[in-house]
Write a protein that holds these residues in place. Structure first.
Motif, PDB file in Angstrom:
ATOM      1  N   LYS A   1      60.559  23.366 -15.620  1.00 10.40           N
ATOM      2  CA  LYS A   1      59.715  22.887 -14.802  1.00 10.40           C
ATOM      3  C   LYS A   1      58.445  22.646 -14.214  1.00 10.40           C
ATOM      4  O   LYS A   1      58.166  24.433 -14.135  1.00 10.40           O
ATOM      5  CB  LYS A   1      61.269  23.189 -13.731  1.00 10.40           C
ATOM      6  N   ARG A   2      58.101  22.246 -13.975  1.00  9.11           N
ATOM      7  CA  ARG A   2      56.849  22.541 -13.324  1.00  9.11           C
ATOM      8  C   ARG A   2      56.297  21.681 -12.044  1.00  9.11           C
ATOM      9  O   ARG A   2      57.150  20.547 -11.730  1.00  9.11           O
ATOM     10  CB  ARG A   2      55.486  21.369 -14.377  1.00  9.11           C
ATOM     11  N   TRP A   3      55.429  21.827 -11.429  1.00  4.60           N
ATOM     12  CA  TRP A   3      54.633  21.142 -10.091  1.00  4.60           C
ATOM     13  C   TRP A   3      53.852  20.456 -11.034  1.00  4.60           C
ATOM     14  O   TRP A   3      52.400  20.330 -11.495  1.00  4.60           O
ATOM     15  CB  TRP A   3      54.437  21.982  -9.545  1.00  4.60           C
ATOM     16  N   GLU A   4      53.910  18.925 -10.587  1.00  9.12           N
ATOM     17  CA  GLU A   4      53.077  17.696 -11.358  1.00  9.12           C
ATOM     18  C   GLU A   4      52.468  16.974  -9.947  1.00  9.12           C
ATOM     19  O   GLU A   4      53.489  16.800  -8.472  1.00  9.12           O
ATOM     20  CB  GLU A   4      53.331  16.766 -12.133  1.00  9.12           C
TER      21      GLU A   4
ATOM     22  N   ARG B   1      58.451  18.380  -8.738  1.00  8.59           N
ATOM     23  CA  ARG B   1      58.796  19.249  -9.270  1.00  8.59           C
ATOM     24  C   ARG B   1      59.844  18.108 -10.316  1.00  8.59           C
ATOM     25  O   ARG B   1      60.007  17.623 -10.405  1.00  8.59           O
ATOM     26  CB  ARG B   1      60.542  20.205  -9.155  1.00  8.59           C
TER      27      ARG B   1
ATOM     28  N   LYS C   1      59.204  21.481 -23.483  1.00  6.74           N
ATOM     29  CA  LYS C   1      58.220  23.007 -24.508  1.00  6.74           C
ATOM     30  C   LYS C   1      58.569  23.493 -25.505  1.00  6.74           C
ATOM     31  O   LYS C   1      59.092  23.394 -25.955  1.00  6.74           O
ATOM     32  CB  LYS C   1      58.528  24.197 -23.035  1.00  6.74           C
TER      33      LYS C   1
END
Length: 140
Positions: free
Chosen positions: A53-56, A65, A70
């Motif tokens: 999970k990434r913040w974009e 989120r 990956k």
């Protein structure tokens, strides 16, 4: 009478730290297990990925989120007519017996036996010295 006076107050120091040697063993064993899944995917002709999970920032400028795939890098590679298997702790390659850093096998199917041997060695503490050297070199 005070509201706190009704409570049973005590002083305690929380012990949340694990034995560092056991924590390193568990981390190494978990990495080896993940490499088993990477091997299974390679044998099936797929690529093994995990969800992160990434913040974009989206088109409207809001931070959201987002879940992305990956790719997990394999600890084994093909070279010299066979396969080399390396044991890693984080990004560091471990010197298995103090000087050698890889195991050579003839076929991709044989990599699983090497990973199993690495896992048993990690659980019994045979790789503790190599992990300690790798972490010491990192902190220097």
């Amino acid at each position: 009478m005070s509201h706190l006076a009704k409570l049973n107050l005590k002083t305690v120091h929380r012990n949340v730290q694990k034995d560092p040697v056991l924590a390193r063993r568990e981390k190494l064993a978990a990495g080896i297990e993940e490499q088993g899944r990477v091997l299974a995917a390679a044998l099936a002709g797929d690529e093994y990925t995990v969800k992160v999970k990434r913040w974009e920032t989206n088109e409207t400028g809001e931070r959201t989120r987002v879940e992305r795939d990956k790719r997990v890098r394999a600890w084994f590679f093909e070279q010299d007519g066979g396969w080399y298997v390396q044991c890693r702790y984080g990004s560091r390659i471990l010197n298995i017996n103090g000087k050698s850093n890889a195991v050579f096998v003839d076929r991709l199917q044989d990599v699983g036996a090497v990973l199993e041997a690495f896992k048993k060695a990690a659980e019994t503490g045979e790789l503790d010295k190599a992990v300690a050297l790798a972490t010491k070199a990192r902190s220097s």
